[in-house]
Structure formats: structure tokens, C-alpha cells
Scaffold this motif. Structure first.
Motif, short mmCIF file in Angstrom:
data_model
loop_
_atom_site.label_atom_id
_atom_site.label_comp_id
_atom_site.label_asym_id
_atom_site.label_seq_id
_atom_site.Cartn_x
_atom_site.Cartn_y
_atom_site.Cartn_z
N LEU A 92 1.38 5.15 -5.24
CA LEU A 92 0.87 3.87 -5.73
C LEU A 92 -0.62 3.74 -5.44
N PRO A 93 -1.44 3.47 -6.46
CA PRO A 93 -2.89 3.38 -6.24
C PRO A 93 -3.27 2.13 -5.45
N GLY A 94 -4.07 2.33 -4.41
CA GLY A 94 -4.57 1.20 -3.64
C GLY A 94 -3.55 0.55 -2.73
N ILE A 95 -2.41 1.19 -2.50
CA ILE A 95 -1.36 0.61 -1.66
C ILE A 95 -0.94 1.61 -0.60
N TYR A 96 -0.82 1.12 0.63
CA TYR A 96 -0.34 1.96 1.73
C TYR A 96 0.71 1.16 2.49
N VAL A 97 1.86 1.80 2.77
CA VAL A 97 2.91 1.13 3.53
C VAL A 97 3.42 2.05 4.64
N GLN A 98 3.91 1.43 5.69
CA GLN A 98 4.43 2.15 6.85
C GLN A 98 5.62 1.38 7.41
N PRO A 99 6.81 1.97 7.44
CA PRO A 99 7.96 1.28 8.03
C PRO A 99 7.74 0.97 9.50
N SER A 100 8.35 -0.12 9.94
CA SER A 100 8.24 -0.53 11.33
C SER A 100 8.95 0.46 12.25
N TYR A 101 8.47 0.58 13.45
CA TYR A 101 9.12 1.41 14.46
C TYR A 101 10.40 0.74 14.97
N LYS A 102 10.37 -0.59 15.03
CA LYS A 102 11.48 -1.33 15.64
C LYS A 102 12.60 -1.64 14.67
N SER A 103 12.31 -1.76 13.39
CA SER A 103 13.33 -2.13 12.42
C SER A 103 13.03 -1.50 11.08
N VAL A 218 -11.67 -13.56 0.13
CA VAL A 218 -11.82 -12.12 0.39
C VAL A 218 -12.63 -11.90 1.65
N LYS A 219 -13.71 -12.65 1.81
CA LYS A 219 -14.54 -12.51 3.02
C LYS A 219 -13.76 -12.87 4.27
N LEU A 220 -12.92 -13.91 4.17
CA LEU A 220 -12.13 -14.33 5.33
C LEU A 220 -11.15 -13.24 5.73
N CYS A 221 -10.46 -12.66 4.76
CA CYS A 221 -9.50 -11.59 5.05
C CYS A 221 -10.19 -10.37 5.64
N ASN A 222 -11.34 -10.02 5.08
CA ASN A 222 -12.06 -8.85 5.57
C ASN A 222 -12.65 -9.08 6.96
N SER A 223 -12.97 -10.33 7.28
CA SER A 223 -13.53 -10.63 8.61
C SER A 223 -12.48 -10.47 9.70
N HIS A 224 -11.20 -10.54 9.32
CA HIS A 224 -10.12 -10.37 10.30
C HIS A 224 -9.49 -8.98 10.20
N LEU A 225 -10.16 -8.08 9.51
CA LEU A 225 -9.59 -6.76 9.27
C LEU A 225 -9.36 -5.98 10.56
N PHE A 226 -10.24 -6.18 11.55
CA PHE A 226 -10.13 -5.42 12.80
C PHE A 226 -9.34 -6.16 13.87
N ASP A 227 -8.73 -7.29 13.51
CA ASP A 227 -7.90 -8.02 14.48
C ASP A 227 -6.65 -7.20 14.81
N GLN A 228 -6.12 -7.44 15.99
CA GLN A 228 -4.87 -6.79 16.38
C GLN A 228 -3.72 -7.30 15.51
N PRO A 229 -2.76 -6.45 15.18
CA PRO A 229 -1.63 -6.89 14.35
C PRO A 229 -0.90 -8.07 14.97
N LYS A 230 -0.42 -8.97 14.12
CA LYS A 230 0.29 -10.15 14.60
C LYS A 230 1.65 -9.80 15.18
N ILE A 231 2.24 -8.69 14.72
CA ILE A 231 3.56 -8.26 15.20
C ILE A 231 3.37 -7.09 16.15
N ASP A 232 3.96 -7.19 17.31
CA ASP A 232 3.84 -6.13 18.32
C ASP A 232 4.74 -4.96 17.93
N ASP A 233 4.14 -3.99 17.28
CA ASP A 233 4.89 -2.82 16.82
C ASP A 233 3.93 -1.64 16.78
N PRO A 234 4.31 -0.49 17.34
CA PRO A 234 3.38 0.65 17.36
C PRO A 234 3.03 1.19 15.99
N TYR A 235 3.83 0.86 14.97
CA TYR A 235 3.56 1.33 13.62
C TYR A 235 2.87 0.28 12.75
#
Length: 291
Positions: A92-103, A218-235
Motif C-alpha cells: 500500500l503506497p504511503g501506509i505502514y502498519v505494525q501489529p501490536s506485541y500485546k494483542s 497538519v502542522k499540529l500532527c507533525n509537531s507531535h510526531l516525535f512524542d512517545q506513543p500513547k499506548i505502552d507497547d514495544p511495537y
């Protein structure tokens, strides 16, 4: 680590004849058999652990996999493995997905928008899959930060997926289609029955103001790009600023990598995680899968 997801990097798998003939949930006419030749399901491995349910923002529908009985969790895992394999094959162009480690019922994703009104947008999201998949409702897509869009709830960040998949049909609808729809809505704006009425009205009545708000979103989303994930999951998907000492070597490897001559004609077929002659999942040695 759940061995189910340790296999998810494989890009394909040929279904065996027995799988084609006896896929769970499918009704097929078969020739009459003698009583002593009747097929029976294999025993459930004693050390097997069913997949866990994700922490979804809303309650999931009760499971309706009654026909699968105690084999439901294993059928669900194989269904999700097949779905993730399809996602990889679609590229899929422009899309990346990764299943969760926990579920296995929760996938992390990100959409990159290259052109159009939402150009340069990088939108992280989470896919919540019903625990009765594929017999229940369609998977849900929730953006980490609500995007200013007619089809995105401004409070929860959830995308209106049901307008495209009003009734989820097993063996016909797939998760990769949901992901493609989530990307398409940023290129083809729809305003009928919106989740964000303000965005819909501005797009219809004042497109310049709509564009201005989109740029801010778009600027708001990109400004939070380096924030830690909201869900505690190694993936969970996370970004970090460019660091030459860390990333330059990987970048060079990607540009320098070339297939070997023998790899261009090499064909892989019949891959399976079940050892020939057995019925227990994951019984095949990992080294046998390496080429």
C-alpha cells in the motif's frame, strides 16, 4: 513473545490443499465418506495461549464464533495472520502498519500524504479489530491526534469507516481495504453525513478557510510526531529526529542493497509453519524456512 507475530515478517504463504477444502466457516459440498474415514479436528496444543483483547476506546461486540467452539482463538489468529500477509503483498503506497506485541487485535499504523490538501501530513493511527473477526463489524481506525476532516470525529479522532463498509463480509472484505480507504479520504473529500460538520460546511462554503484549517491540523500532527506513543507497547510506531550517527548507516545500506543474481530467479513455494505429517501449528523448525 507471541510466536504468532514472530512469523508476520514473511511475505507470503501457499495454502495447502487441505486448507483450501476445509477452511473454517465455509460450507462446501463434499463426496460421501465412510464412517471410519471421517475427518476430525486436531487436538489443541496444551501450551497454546489464546490472543488477548486490546484496550479499545469502546467496548467490543460479544464473540459470535460459536461454530468454532474452542478452536475460535486459533482460527482468529490464522485469519489475522492471513490479513497481515495480504497487507504486505498489496504494498500500500504511503501506509505502514505494525501489529501490536500485546494483542493481535490491535495494529499500529501511519499514513504519509504526498500531495493534495493534506500534503506533507504524517498521521499516526491505531486499528482496532473486533474479537469476533471476521464475523463482526468492520475494524475501527482511530487517529492519535484528531485530523481536521469531515469524516474524522474531532473529539475521538475516529474515522468513519462504516460508510464504506456498512456490512462487513467475511472472505470479501479485508483489512488492507480499510487501510486504503483511510488513505483515500485525504485525497477525495466527502461531506455527506460528516462526523465533523464544521469541516464539511467550510469545504462546501469557504474552501480557503478550510485549507487554512487543514494546514494548521497538519502542522499540529507533525509537531507531535516525535512524542512517545500513547499506548505502552514495544511495537507501537515512534519517530525520532534525524541523527547521522544512528541513521546514516541504515540509509546507505538501503541504497546499496542489491539482489544477488541467483535471487532473481529463485522461487519459494509451499512455505508452511506446520511440519509435514503433523497438525500442530509452529511445529516446523525455523531454520527450515530460511533460504
Amino acid at each position: 513473545m507471541n510466536p504468532f507475530w514472530s512469523m508476520s515478517a514473511s511475505t507470503g504463504r501457499k495454502r495447502s490443499d487441505s486448507e483450501e477444502k476445509s477452511a473454517p466457516g465455509e460450507q462446501r459440498n463434499s463426496p460421501s465418506r465412510s464412517s471410519f474415514g471421517k475427518k476430525q479436528l486436531p487436538c489443541i496444543p496444551k501450551n497454546a495461549v489464546p490472543i488477548t483483547k486490546p484496550m479499545s476506546p469502546s467496548a467490543s461486540a460479544p464473540s459470535t464464533n460459536g461454530t468454532h467452539a474452542s478452536y475460535g482463538p486459533f482460527y482468529l489468529e490464522y485469519s489475522l495472520l492471513a490479513e497481515f500477509t495480504l497487507v504486505i503483498k498489496q504494498k500500500l503506497p504511503g501506509i505502514y502498519v505494525q501489529p501490536s506485541y500485546k494483542s493481535a487485535l490491535m495494529w499500529f499504523g501511519v499514513i504519509f500524504i504526498r500531495h493534495g490538501l493534506y500534503q506533507d501530513g504524517v498521521f499516526k493511527f491505531t486499528v482496532y479489530i473486533p474479537d469476533n473477526y471476521p464475523d463482526g463489524d468492520c475494524p475501527r481506525v482511530v487517529f492519535d491526534i484528531p485530523v481536521f476532516h469531515p469524516l474524522v470525529n474531532p473529539e475521538s479522532g475516529e474515522l468513519d469507516v462504516k460508510r464504506a463498509f456498512a456490512k462487513w463480509r467475511r472472505n470479501h472484505n479485508h483489512i488492507w481495504q480499510v487501510l486504503m480507504y483511510a488513505r483515500t479520504v485525504f485525497y477525495k473529500i466527502q461531506t455527506v453525513e460528516p462526523l465533523n460538520p464544521e469541516a464539511a460546511v467550510l469545504y462546501e462554503k469557504d474552501v480557503q478557510l478550510f485549507k487554512s484549517k487543514v494546514v494548521d491540523s497538519v502542522k499540529l500532527c507533525n509537531s507531535h510526531l516525535f512524542d512517545q506513543p500513547k499506548i505502552d507497547d514495544p511495537y507501537a510506531i515512534s519517530f525520532s529526529p534525524w541523527n547521522p550517527t544512528v541513521h546514516e548507516e541504515a540509509r546507505q545500506r538501503m541504497f546499496m542493497h542489491r539482489r544477488k543474481p541467483d535471487e532473481q530467479t529463485q522461487k519459494v513455494s509451499g512455505l508452511s509453519w506446520v511440519k509435514p505429517g503433523l497438525t500442530q501449528p509452529f511445529s516446523k523448525d525455523d531454520s527450515a524456512l530460511q533460504t
